[in-house]
Enzyme design. Structure first.
Site, PDB file in Angstrom:
ATOM      1  N   LYS A 129      25.995 -40.569 -12.185  1.00  0.00           N
ATOM      2  CA  LYS A 129      24.495 -40.976 -12.023  1.00  0.00           C
ATOM      3  C   LYS A 129      24.221 -42.276 -12.571  1.00  0.00           C
ATOM      4  O   LYS A 129      23.423 -43.150 -11.870  1.00  0.00           O
ATOM      5  CB  LYS A 129      23.796 -39.907 -12.863  1.00  0.00           C
ATOM      6  CG  LYS A 129      22.110 -40.204 -12.604  1.00  0.00           C
ATOM      7  CD  LYS A 129      21.492 -38.732 -13.093  1.00  0.00           C
ATOM      8  CE  LYS A 129      21.601 -38.322 -14.290  1.00  0.00           C
ATOM      9  NZ  LYS A 129      20.253 -38.887 -15.016  1.00  0.00           N
ATOM     10  N   SER A 130      24.938 -42.671 -13.622  1.00  0.00           N
ATOM     11  CA  SER A 130      24.562 -43.958 -14.161  1.00  0.00           C
ATOM     12  C   SER A 130      25.039 -45.166 -13.183  1.00  0.00           C
ATOM     13  O   SER A 130      24.339 -46.010 -12.847  1.00  0.00           O
ATOM     14  CB  SER A 130      25.215 -44.169 -15.237  1.00  0.00           C
ATOM     15  OG  SER A 130      24.830 -43.201 -16.476  1.00  0.00           O
TER      16      SER A 130
ATOM     17  N   GLY B 178      14.657 -40.888 -16.304  1.00  0.00           N
ATOM     18  CA  GLY B 178      14.420 -41.738 -17.362  1.00  0.00           C
ATOM     19  C   GLY B 178      15.271 -43.013 -17.048  1.00  0.00           C
ATOM     20  O   GLY B 178      14.775 -43.967 -17.051  1.00  0.00           O
TER      21      GLY B 178
ATOM     22  N   SER C 257      21.301 -47.024 -27.267  1.00  0.00           N
ATOM     23  CA  SER C 257      20.949 -46.677 -25.637  1.00  0.00           C
ATOM     24  C   SER C 257      21.164 -47.677 -24.634  1.00  0.00           C
ATOM     25  O   SER C 257      20.733 -48.711 -24.723  1.00  0.00           O
ATOM     26  CB  SER C 257      19.268 -46.530 -25.779  1.00  0.00           C
ATOM     27  OG  SER C 257      18.742 -46.639 -24.300  1.00  0.00           O
TER      28      SER C 257
ATOM     29  N   ASP D  47      25.153 -37.130 -23.315  1.00  0.00           N
ATOM     30  CA  ASP D  47      24.720 -36.000 -22.484  1.00  0.00           C
ATOM     31  C   ASP D  47      25.165 -34.678 -22.542  1.00  0.00           C
ATOM     32  O   ASP D  47      24.758 -33.587 -22.073  1.00  0.00           O
ATOM     33  CB  ASP D  47      24.543 -36.409 -21.005  1.00  0.00           C
ATOM     34  CG  ASP D  47      23.446 -37.528 -20.714  1.00  0.00           C
ATOM     35  OD1 ASP D  47      22.250 -37.511 -21.439  1.00  0.00           O
ATOM     36  OD2 ASP D  47      23.754 -38.506 -19.759  1.00  0.00           O
TER      37      ASP D  47
ATOM     38  N   LYS E  30      15.307 -36.756 -24.984  1.00  0.00           N
ATOM     39  CA  LYS E  30      15.954 -36.655 -23.478  1.00  0.00           C
ATOM     40  C   LYS E  30      15.099 -36.117 -22.755  1.00  0.00           C
ATOM     41  O   LYS E  30      13.876 -35.985 -22.770  1.00  0.00           O
ATOM     42  CB  LYS E  30      17.305 -35.990 -23.503  1.00  0.00           C
ATOM     43  CG  LYS E  30      18.274 -36.869 -24.244  1.00  0.00           C
ATOM     44  CD  LYS E  30      18.559 -38.035 -23.543  1.00  0.00           C
ATOM     45  CE  LYS E  30      19.664 -38.772 -24.462  1.00  0.00           C
ATOM     46  NZ  LYS E  30      20.025 -39.922 -24.149  1.00  0.00           N
TER      47      LYS E  30
ATOM     48  N   ARG F 130      20.238 -30.438 -17.475  1.00  0.00           N
ATOM     49  CA  ARG F 130      21.474 -30.208 -18.282  1.00  0.00           C
ATOM     50  C   ARG F 130      21.342 -28.809 -19.064  1.00  0.00           C
ATOM     51  O   ARG F 130      22.381 -28.003 -19.377  1.00  0.00           O
ATOM     52  CB  ARG F 130      21.827 -31.301 -19.129  1.00  0.00           C
ATOM     53  CG  ARG F 130      22.212 -32.646 -18.334  1.00  0.00           C
ATOM     54  CD  ARG F 130      23.094 -33.495 -19.163  1.00  0.00           C
ATOM     55  NE  ARG F 130      22.909 -34.911 -18.530  1.00  0.00           N
ATOM     56  CZ  ARG F 130      23.380 -35.272 -17.350  1.00  0.00           C
ATOM     57  NH1 ARG F 130      24.333 -34.477 -16.830  1.00  0.00           N
ATOM     58  NH2 ARG F 130      23.319 -36.362 -16.717  1.00  0.00           N
TER      59      ARG F 130
HETATM   60  C1  S3P Z   1      21.967 -43.478 -19.205  1.00  0.00           C
HETATM   61  C2  S3P Z   1      22.115 -43.577 -20.809  1.00  0.00           C
HETATM   62  C3  S3P Z   1      21.693 -42.560 -21.639  1.00  0.00           C
HETATM   63  C4  S3P Z   1      22.049 -41.114 -21.175  1.00  0.00           C
HETATM   64  C5  S3P Z   1      21.277 -41.017 -19.633  1.00  0.00           C
HETATM   65  C6  S3P Z   1      21.929 -42.058 -18.619  1.00  0.00           C
HETATM   66  C7  S3P Z   1      22.244 -44.624 -18.631  1.00  0.00           C
HETATM   67  O1  S3P Z   1      20.471 -42.425 -22.126  1.00  0.00           O
HETATM   68  O2  S3P Z   1      21.490 -40.369 -21.749  1.00  0.00           O
HETATM   69  O3  S3P Z   1      21.555 -40.034 -18.937  1.00  0.00           O
HETATM   70  O4  S3P Z   1      22.657 -44.562 -17.234  1.00  0.00           O
HETATM   71  O5  S3P Z   1      22.199 -45.788 -18.942  1.00  0.00           O
HETATM   72  P1  S3P Z   1      19.880 -43.533 -23.361  1.00  0.00           P
HETATM   73  O6  S3P Z   1      20.054 -44.950 -23.198  1.00  0.00           O
HETATM   74  O7  S3P Z   1      18.483 -42.991 -23.756  1.00  0.00           O
HETATM   75  O8  S3P Z   1      20.891 -43.051 -24.370  1.00  0.00           O
END
Ligand code: S3P
EC number: 2.5.1.19
Length: 458
Positions: free
Chosen positions: A28-29, A101, A175, A328, A355, A403
């Site tokens: 996903k990232s 998010g 983060s 996660d 989250k 999740r």
């Molecule tokens: C992510 C960072 C994380 C993670 C999210 C994906 C990303 O969040 O929980 O599912 O792709 O940069 P945080 O930056 O709030 O820790």
């Protein structure tokens, strides 16, 4: 506000041994970042293995609204014709990020670094999440928050400056989203933007920026941290991206096989970036029979097949500094801990409170509903495993959190009585084929009023 998917209750039952091979969807990232860097490059970026979940599709629509041409060529295969850093347009409509998010926060970085204005919104979960952590550094870079809901939440309207100021910024929380928002804004700033993180978080933005031709240096900072420096105003070059399978999605099949007696499965081509493998480290400490085979590289990331055999697990103490590498994965680790013998203490989970849901509270409540002994002490979650789980309680409340939904469906596969959840619809945000994939391995999961859970339609 974004139209939410209608709730779809689901239930899982004690299953026979899980067997077979499975390939979980693209990370996903990396999927979000592929589309966004495609937008910010000149030329055609080709993406293979894009996660076609609701979250990523929302990012694709936002990239199109900012000027890119985003096309789906075949399943998982996409083409983004970008406009380049500095050449974005203000979107005509509100950018609706649904539950996402990552997509919304990264895109705030893009907008906040460009002389354009955009309005961001999302579902009830996204509307409850803190955005000040993103807006604060963007304001230092010259962006203006034109309007926002209470506490700087979405719906909010952001306007980037005519001349973005390169800054040095120490992230107030570990983060990757904050880090990435600042770096993405820094792309359009003359000079060097520096992000300092006290604890290293997933480094996909840095790696991918380099692959697209930006000048990025990464140095250690303190005991666990890093300093990332980006030279602004690069001409990013469109490139080809192959998205490896998402370790955070693989985690559900992995734990399902560990706790369901007699299971042996292989999860193929999973990314094993060390900033994402805290769950595997922890499970191996707990006694899990997990091995890697066919380790090779895909698109600059190491990937491997994960071979998992059902295992007797023992409780462990999970140190807080491991949290960024498995942030996660705590809901599914809590499920593994419930089937283990003895106490598992997961330390330093404050970030779980912000989250898709307050995951600390949601996991704790779900465990209690399934008859598992668990407690919260400060920012720690403590689960007392008894080698098995009763199940059979009230449906677990998932609070629009994919999740939480997947974790408790996994729990029901090995609990004495079935486990019900109030809503499986949000699973489509990150893992549209979760139910068919798990069924293919032998999992007994029923979704009410829905034959299948396919999120991707375009
Ligand atoms: C992510 C960072 C994380 C993670 C999210 C994906 C990303 O969040 O929980 O599912 O792709 O940069 P945080 O930056 O709030 O820790």
């Amino acid at each position: 506000m974004s139209s939410s998917l209608p709730p779809s209750p689901a239930r899982s039952r004690r299953s026979g041994a899980l067997t077979g091979r499975a390939r979980v969807p693209g990370d996903k990232s990396i999927s979000h970042r592929s589309l966004i860097l495609g937008l910010l490059s000149v030329g055609e970026t080709r993406i293979e293995g894009l996660l076609e979940g609701e979250d990523v599709l929302a990012t694709g629509r936002a990239c199109a609204a900012l000027g890119a041409t985003v096309e789906r060529l075949a399943a998982g295969r996409w083409r983004v014709s970008g406009v380049g850093v500095g050449a974005l347009k203000s979107p005509a409509e509100t950018l609706d990020f649904g539950n996402a998010g990552t997509g919304s926060r990264l895109m705030m970085g893009v907008v906040g670094g460009h002389p354009i204005e955009a309005t961001f919104d999302g579902d009830a979960s996204l509307r409850s999440r803190p955005m000040r952590r993103i807006l604060d550094p963007l304001e230092k870079m010259g962006a203006l928050v034109v309007s926002a809901a209470e506490g700087g939440r979405v719906p909010l309207t952001l306007r980037g400056p005519n001349r973005t100021i390169p800054i040095t910024y120490e992230t107030p929380a570990p983060s990757a989203q904050i880090k990435s928002a600042v770096l993405l804004a820094g792309l359009n700033a003359p000079g060097v933007t520096t992000v300092i993180e006290r604890e290293a978080t997933r480094d996909h933005t840095e790696r991918m920026l380099k692959a697209f031709g930006a000048e990025v240096t990464v140095e250690p900072h303190g005991a666990h941290g890093r300093a990332i420096r980006l030279v602004g105003e690069p001409e990013l070059r469109a490139t080809q991206i192959s998205v490896p399978a998402d370790p955070s999605s693989a985690a559900f099949a992995l734990v399902a096989a560990l706790v369901t007696p007699g299971s042996e499965i292989v999860i193929e081509g999973v990314m094993t970036n060390p900033l994402r493998t805290g769950l595997m480290t922890t499970l191996i400490e707990m006694g899990a029979d997990v091995t890697l085979s066919d380790v090779h590289e895909v698109g600059g990331e190491e990937v491997a097949d994960i071979v998992v055999r059902a295992s007797r697990l023992a409780g462990v103490d999970v140190p807080p500094e491991r949290a960024p590498t498995m942030i996660d994965e705590y809901p599914i680790l809590a499920v593994a801990a419930a089937f283990a013998e003895g106490e598992t203490r997961m330390r330093g989970l404050h970030e779980l409170r912000v989250k898709e849901s307050d995951r600390l509270a949601a996991v704790h409540a779900g465990l209690l509903a399934c008859g598992v002994e668990a407690r919260i002490e400060g920012d720690d979650l403590i689960v007392t495993g008894k080698g098995g789980v009763p199940g059979g309680g009230e449906p677990v409340a998932t609070h629009l959190d994919h999740r939480i939904a997947m974790s408790f469906l996994v729990m029901g596969l090995a609990s004495e009585r079935p486990v019900a959840i109030d809503d499986a619809a949000m699973i489509a945000t990150s893992f549209p084929d979760f139910v068919p994939l798990m069924r293919g391995l032998g999992a007994a999961i029923d979704v009410e009023g829905q034959v299948e859970l396919h999120g991707a339609s375009s």
